[in-house]
Motif scaffolding. Sequence first.
Motif, PDB file in Angstrom:
ATOM      1  N   ALA A 159       0.842  -1.206   0.000  1.00  0.00           N
ATOM      2  CA  ALA A 159       0.000   0.000   0.000  1.00  0.00           C
ATOM      3  C   ALA A 159       0.877   1.255   0.000  1.00  0.00           C
ATOM      4  O   ALA A 159       0.594   2.205  -0.738  1.00  0.00           O
ATOM      5  N   PHE A 160       1.933   1.263   0.815  1.00  0.00           N
ATOM      6  CA  PHE A 160       2.841   2.410   0.831  1.00  0.00           C
ATOM      7  C   PHE A 160       3.499   2.612  -0.537  1.00  0.00           C
ATOM      8  O   PHE A 160       3.543   3.724  -1.060  1.00  0.00           O
ATOM      9  N   GLU A 161       4.028   1.533  -1.102  1.00  0.00           N
ATOM     10  CA  GLU A 161       4.726   1.637  -2.389  1.00  0.00           C
ATOM     11  C   GLU A 161       3.780   2.075  -3.507  1.00  0.00           C
ATOM     12  O   GLU A 161       4.134   2.932  -4.321  1.00  0.00           O
ATOM     13  N   ALA A 162       2.589   1.509  -3.542  1.00  0.00           N
ATOM     14  CA  ALA A 162       1.624   1.854  -4.591  1.00  0.00           C
ATOM     15  C   ALA A 162       1.160   3.298  -4.456  1.00  0.00           C
ATOM     16  O   ALA A 162       1.047   4.020  -5.460  1.00  0.00           O
ATOM     17  N   CYS A 163       0.927   3.746  -3.233  1.00  0.00           N
ATOM     18  CA  CYS A 163       0.485   5.130  -3.024  1.00  0.00           C
ATOM     19  C   CYS A 163       1.593   6.106  -3.404  1.00  0.00           C
ATOM     20  O   CYS A 163       1.331   7.140  -4.031  1.00  0.00           O
ATOM     21  N   ARG A 164       2.808   5.764  -3.069  1.00  0.00           N
ATOM     22  CA  ARG A 164       3.944   6.616  -3.431  1.00  0.00           C
ATOM     23  C   ARG A 164       4.079   6.728  -4.946  1.00  0.00           C
ATOM     24  O   ARG A 164       4.277   7.814  -5.493  1.00  0.00           O
ATOM     25  N   MET A 165       3.965   5.603  -5.642  1.00  0.00           N
ATOM     26  CA  MET A 165       4.034   5.630  -7.102  1.00  0.00           C
ATOM     27  C   MET A 165       2.884   6.454  -7.667  1.00  0.00           C
ATOM     28  O   MET A 165       3.082   7.257  -8.589  1.00  0.00           O
ATOM     29  N   LEU A 166       1.693   6.284  -7.116  1.00  0.00           N
ATOM     30  CA  LEU A 166       0.530   7.006  -7.609  1.00  0.00           C
ATOM     31  C   LEU A 166       0.732   8.515  -7.498  1.00  0.00           C
ATOM     32  O   LEU A 166       0.591   9.242  -8.487  1.00  0.00           O
ATOM     33  N   ILE A 167       1.092   9.023  -6.337  1.00  0.00           N
ATOM     34  CA  ILE A 167       1.227  10.479  -6.181  1.00  0.00           C
ATOM     35  C   ILE A 167       2.427  10.996  -6.958  1.00  0.00           C
ATOM     36  O   ILE A 167       2.354  12.065  -7.586  1.00  0.00           O
ATOM     37  N   ASP A 168       3.533  10.280  -6.944  1.00  0.00           N
ATOM     38  CA  ASP A 168       4.717  10.749  -7.677  1.00  0.00           C
ATOM     39  C   ASP A 168       4.455  10.815  -9.177  1.00  0.00           C
ATOM     40  O   ASP A 168       4.812  11.795  -9.840  1.00  0.00           O
ATOM     41  N   ASP A 169       3.827   9.782  -9.720  1.00  0.00           N
ATOM     42  CA  ASP A 169       3.555   9.774 -11.157  1.00  0.00           C
ATOM     43  C   ASP A 169       2.494  10.807 -11.530  1.00  0.00           C
ATOM     44  O   ASP A 169       2.604  11.448 -12.579  1.00  0.00           O
ATOM     45  N   LEU A 170       1.493  10.983 -10.681  1.00  0.00           N
ATOM     46  CA  LEU A 170       0.506  12.044 -10.942  1.00  0.00           C
ATOM     47  C   LEU A 170       1.199  13.394 -10.994  1.00  0.00           C
ATOM     48  O   LEU A 170       0.955  14.198 -11.894  1.00  0.00           O
ATOM     49  N   LYS A 171       2.066  13.640 -10.043  1.00  0.00           N
ATOM     50  CA  LYS A 171       2.758  14.928  -9.959  1.00  0.00           C
ATOM     51  C   LYS A 171       3.615  15.192 -11.200  1.00  0.00           C
ATOM     52  O   LYS A 171       3.666  16.317 -11.692  1.00  0.00           O
ATOM     53  N   HIS A 172       4.256  14.149 -11.714  1.00  0.00           N
ATOM     54  CA  HIS A 172       5.180  14.335 -12.827  1.00  0.00           C
ATOM     55  C   HIS A 172       4.551  14.217 -14.210  1.00  0.00           C
ATOM     56  O   HIS A 172       5.119  14.734 -15.173  1.00  0.00           O
TER      57      HIS A 172
END
Length: 153
Positions: free
Chosen positions: A119-132
């Motif tokens: 859950a931590f890894e997926a959420c991190r990827m989600l917000i980072d990729d959205l941001k970029h």
Amino acid sequence: MAPHFDHPGEQAAQDPIRLLAIRDTPLSVDEVFRAVGDDETGGTTLFVGTVRNHDGGADVESLGYSCHPSAEAEMRRIAERVAAKYPVRALAAVHRVGDLSVGDLAVVVAVSCPHRGEAFEACRMLIDDLKHEVPIWKHQRFSDGTEEWVGAC
């Protein structure tokens, strides 16, 4: 390559993308959290991005977000990529557009998975990729009267 899961219950849900939106109204942490509720998950990670009162050494008075018409479709593409990489049972993401004040919620994302690490890894990827990758632009207005545009959320 398809992900490998040790337990049958860890397979990703058929449609884990529960909520994706770009809104010009205030965001709700509770709405996003409720959207990712799932009895088969053991971990839910939630990220809330707020408007801070400074950036790059300057005092931020306010800011505005605007987006390209394709922004929501790009959010979906990223959400699908995250759900394909991790055993996501539920995923939600909302981003605000329009004028915001210091302290306002700018983005809320959440992911539920069978285990906390995923859950931590997926959420991190989600917000980072959205941001970029999502075409959302930030127009910051500073207390000294200057302003700047930033090319990503």
